[in-house]
Scaffold this active site. Structure first.
Site, PDB file in Angstrom:
ATOM      1  N   LYS A  13       1.858  64.580   0.299  1.00 44.49           N
ATOM      2  CA  LYS A  13       0.393  64.499   0.410  1.00 44.49           C
ATOM      3  C   LYS A  13      -0.281  65.039  -0.853  1.00 44.49           C
ATOM      4  CE  LYS A  13       0.016  67.029   4.214  1.00 44.49           C
ATOM      5  NZ  LYS A  13       1.427  67.411   4.430  1.00 44.49           N
ATOM      6  N   ARG A  88      -5.091  69.827  11.225  1.00 48.54           N
ATOM      7  CA  ARG A  88      -3.693  69.967  11.617  1.00 48.54           C
ATOM      8  C   ARG A  88      -3.550  70.088  13.126  1.00 48.54           C
ATOM      9  NH1 ARG A  88      -1.682  72.181   6.505  1.00 48.54           N
ATOM     10  NH2 ARG A  88       0.573  72.373   6.474  1.00 48.54           N
ATOM     11  N   ARG A 127      11.672  72.104  -3.838  1.00 51.20           N
ATOM     12  CA  ARG A 127      10.338  71.962  -4.459  1.00 51.20           C
ATOM     13  C   ARG A 127       9.997  73.206  -5.284  1.00 51.20           C
ATOM     14  NH1 ARG A 127       5.074  70.612  -0.847  1.00 51.20           N
ATOM     15  NH2 ARG A 127       5.382  72.690   0.031  1.00 51.20           N
ATOM     16  N   ARG A 155       7.432  78.321  -3.555  1.00 48.85           N
ATOM     17  CA  ARG A 155       6.531  78.871  -2.551  1.00 48.85           C
ATOM     18  C   ARG A 155       7.313  79.714  -1.551  1.00 48.85           C
ATOM     19  NH1 ARG A 155       2.638  74.191  -0.179  1.00 48.85           N
ATOM     20  NH2 ARG A 155       3.195  75.309   1.717  1.00 48.85           N
ATOM     21  N   ARG A 166       8.167  74.918  10.139  1.00 49.11           N
ATOM     22  CA  ARG A 166       6.958  74.153   9.795  1.00 49.11           C
ATOM     23  C   ARG A 166       7.071  72.721  10.311  1.00 49.11           C
ATOM     24  NH1 ARG A 166       7.052  74.982   3.634  1.00 49.11           N
ATOM     25  NH2 ARG A 166       5.202  73.668   3.539  1.00 49.11           N
TER      26      ARG A 166
HETATM   27  P1  AMP Z   1       0.350  73.549   3.231  1.00 48.61           P
HETATM   28  O1  AMP Z   1       0.207  73.954   1.806  1.00 48.61           O
HETATM   29  O2  AMP Z   1      -0.641  72.487   3.646  1.00 48.61           O
HETATM   30  O3  AMP Z   1       1.764  73.193   3.604  1.00 48.61           O
HETATM   31  O4  AMP Z   1      -0.039  74.853   4.105  1.00 48.61           O
HETATM   32  C1  AMP Z   1       0.705  76.050   4.009  1.00 48.61           C
HETATM   33  C2  AMP Z   1       0.438  76.921   5.231  1.00 48.61           C
HETATM   34  O5  AMP Z   1      -0.961  77.238   5.318  1.00 48.61           O
HETATM   35  C3  AMP Z   1       0.761  76.261   6.575  1.00 48.61           C
HETATM   36  O6  AMP Z   1       2.131  76.372   6.919  1.00 48.61           O
HETATM   37  C4  AMP Z   1      -0.145  77.066   7.519  1.00 48.61           C
HETATM   38  O7  AMP Z   1       0.386  78.348   7.770  1.00 48.61           O
HETATM   39  C5  AMP Z   1      -1.395  77.250   6.671  1.00 48.61           C
HETATM   40  N1  AMP Z   1      -2.368  76.147   6.856  1.00 48.61           N
HETATM   41  C6  AMP Z   1      -2.784  75.240   5.917  1.00 48.61           C
HETATM   42  N2  AMP Z   1      -3.674  74.371   6.426  1.00 48.61           N
HETATM   43  C7  AMP Z   1      -3.838  74.722   7.728  1.00 48.61           C
HETATM   44  C8  AMP Z   1      -4.610  74.193   8.795  1.00 48.61           C
HETATM   45  N3  AMP Z   1      -5.397  73.123   8.639  1.00 48.61           N
HETATM   46  N4  AMP Z   1      -4.521  74.818  10.010  1.00 48.61           N
HETATM   47  C9  AMP Z   1      -3.741  75.906  10.186  1.00 48.61           C
HETATM   48  N5  AMP Z   1      -2.972  76.441   9.236  1.00 48.61           N
HETATM   49  C10 AMP Z   1      -3.013  75.860   8.002  1.00 48.61           C
END
Ligand code: AMP
Length: 209
Positions: A13, A88, A127, A155, A166
């Site tokens: 994404k 989400r 990654r 990360r 996740r």
């Molecule tokens: P991402 O970079 O999108 O994979 O997000 C990393 C982490 O941030 C996720 O595993 C969640 O813990 C948190 N997070 C990001 N976006 C959301 C969201 N829309 N709702 C809840 N938690 C989020």
């Protein structure tokens, strides 16, 4: 144009969002990036979000919805947004519909970047990201960013145990959004198991860009 990006963590994404920003000047909003910055800066939001993120769990809806309500009203969003990592949950999707309708800006598409779970685990554990420019690469890039020479890092939540959690969280909480957007005729699926450029060509075609 206002687009929601859907897909499992690691589906690509962020990579597709970066290409859309470069080609079409849309405003990229990644809740994950905003939260990671908040954690690094030890803000109140960051302190609340950190433990959830470390476990690969979702940060509570209220925190995320408040954050997005504020972000989506900033002037740089007027030309159109790409929402990456939000919504989400169904609660977040309903809240987004309300926000956009108040702003008089309809959602054009929910772009689903579709990739099998086994491919995701391999992709995410290898990654690497650039600390300086945010470039998303892989372990094969070595220590330095191929784009800007900055330091590449892994990360905290890209270790195998957290990645698997996740993915489970995605299946339970986020995958139902596929039906949500199918129901409103907004879903645009693309096969994400190809090179970034091949996926992007399909994205442009599917969104009639
Ligand atoms: P991402 O970079 O999108 O994979 O997000 C990393 C982490 O941030 C996720 O595993 C969640 O813990 C948190 N997070 C990001 N976006 C959301 C969201 N829309 N709702 C809840 N938690 C989020």
């Amino acid at each position: 144009m206002n687009i929601v990006l859907l897909g499992a963590p690691g589906a690509g994404k962020g990579t597709q969002a970066a290409k859309l920003v470069e080609e079409y000047g849309l405003c990229h909003i990644s809740t994950g990036d905003i939260l990671r910055a908040a954690v690094a800066n030890q803000t109140e939001l960051g302190q609340k979000a950190k433990s959830y993120m470390d476990e690969g769990e979702l940060v509570p809806d209220e925190l995320i919805i408040d954050l997005m309500r504020e972000r989506i009203q900033q002037p740089d969003t007027v030309k159109g947004v790409i929402l990456d990592g939000f919504p989400r949950t169904t609660t977040q999707a309903v809240a987004l519909d309300t926000m956009l309708s108040h702003l008089g800006r309809p959602l054009d598409a929910a772009l689903l970047v579709d990739v099998e779970p086994d491919v995701i685990v391999k992709r995410l554990t290898s990654r690497r990201m650039c600390r300086d420019c945010g470039h998303i690469g892989s372990v094969s890039d070595g220590q330095n960013c191929p784009e800007c020479g900055g330091e590449m890092y892994q990360r905290d939540d890209d270790n195998e145990a957290t990645v698997r959690n996740r993915l489970e969280v995605y299946e339970t909480s986020t995958a139902p959004l596929i039906d949500y957007y199918k129901g409103s005729d907004k879903l645009v699926p693309v096969d994400g198991d190809r090179t970034p450029d091949e996926v992007f060509a399909d994205v442009e075609k599917s969104l009639s860009l």
